[in-house]
Design a protein around this motif. Structure first.
Motif, PDB file in Angstrom:
ATOM      1  N   SER A  27     -46.838  40.366  36.511  1.00  0.00           N
ATOM      2  CA  SER A  27     -45.892  39.435  35.890  1.00  0.00           C
ATOM      3  C   SER A  27     -46.189  39.289  34.411  1.00  0.00           C
ATOM      4  O   SER A  27     -47.339  39.222  34.000  1.00  0.00           O
ATOM      5  N   PHE A  29     -45.157  36.645  32.910  1.00  0.00           N
ATOM      6  CA  PHE A  29     -45.149  35.207  32.715  1.00  0.00           C
ATOM      7  C   PHE A  29     -46.470  34.584  33.121  1.00  0.00           C
ATOM      8  O   PHE A  29     -47.215  35.113  33.940  1.00  0.00           O
ATOM      9  N   ARG A  30     -46.703  33.406  32.551  1.00  0.00           N
ATOM     10  CA  ARG A  30     -47.925  32.669  32.844  1.00  0.00           C
ATOM     11  C   ARG A  30     -47.885  32.115  34.259  1.00  0.00           C
ATOM     12  O   ARG A  30     -46.853  31.596  34.702  1.00  0.00           O
ATOM     13  N   VAL A  31     -49.002  32.232  34.955  1.00  0.00           N
ATOM     14  CA  VAL A  31     -49.113  31.637  36.280  1.00  0.00           C
ATOM     15  C   VAL A  31     -49.416  30.152  36.127  1.00  0.00           C
ATOM     16  O   VAL A  31     -50.346  29.781  35.408  1.00  0.00           O
ATOM     17  N   ASN A  32     -48.656  29.331  36.771  1.00  0.00           N
ATOM     18  CA  ASN A  32     -48.898  27.887  36.717  1.00  0.00           C
ATOM     19  C   ASN A  32     -49.782  27.479  37.902  1.00  0.00           C
ATOM     20  O   ASN A  32     -50.926  27.867  37.973  1.00  0.00           O
ATOM     21  N   SER A  53     -52.817  25.077  36.144  1.00  0.00           N
ATOM     22  CA  SER A  53     -53.336  25.929  35.078  1.00  0.00           C
ATOM     23  C   SER A  53     -54.349  25.187  34.221  1.00  0.00           C
ATOM     24  O   SER A  53     -55.216  25.801  33.589  1.00  0.00           O
ATOM     25  N   ASN A  76     -56.203  35.987  35.974  1.00  0.00           N
ATOM     26  CA  ASN A  76     -55.140  35.626  36.930  1.00  0.00           C
ATOM     27  C   ASN A  76     -55.665  35.629  38.363  1.00  0.00           C
ATOM     28  O   ASN A  76     -55.029  36.157  39.285  1.00  0.00           O
ATOM     29  N   PHE A  99     -44.655  30.299  39.199  1.00  0.00           N
ATOM     30  CA  PHE A  99     -44.314  30.607  37.815  1.00  0.00           C
ATOM     31  C   PHE A  99     -43.228  29.638  37.373  1.00  0.00           C
ATOM     32  O   PHE A  99     -42.058  29.787  37.761  1.00  0.00           O
TER      33      PHE A  99
END
Length: 117
Positions: A27, A29-32, A53, A76, A99
């Motif tokens: 991904s 995108f940032r993992v929340n 996060s 991650n 995400f």
């Protein structure tokens, strides 16, 4: 394509310990929030622990004081350290990653944890 790969499950005697890992890849995108759930035969999937996060954690009452969730944002990866394991902890443990940017959540395939009495 987002993938979550768990590892670290196995067979352990009651009172023993295991450490689960889950690596999220694929991904941009940032993992929340990242979390661990479990499902035993005949039971519904239940939350075990979740971590934001920023490192804020929440645990199911049944595992408080025995399990610790942590994460390495640079990798991650989310971990679940399980101590003082009980036979009732036997289940398939599944990793979850959310995400916020794309309002999606993904699941891993799961890893079996079996605790013998």
């Amino acid at each position: 394509q987002v993938q979550l790969v768990e590892s670290g499950g196995g067979l352990v005697q009651a009172g023993g310990s295991l450490r689960l890992s889950c690596v999220v890849s694929g991904s941009a995108f940032r993992v929340n929030d990242m979390g661990w759930y479990r499902q035993a035969p005949g039971n519904q999937r239940e939350l075990v622990a979740v971590i934001t996060s920023g490192g804020v954690t929440n645990y199911a009452d049944s595992v408080k004081g025995r399990f610790t969730i942590s994460r390495d944002n640079a990798k991650n990866t989310v971990y679940l350290q399980m101590n003082s394991l009980k036979p009732e902890d036997t289940a398939v443990y599944v990793c979850n990653a959310r995400f916020q940017a794309i309002l999606r959540a993904y699941w891993g395939q799961g890893t079996q944890v079996t605790v013998s009495s």
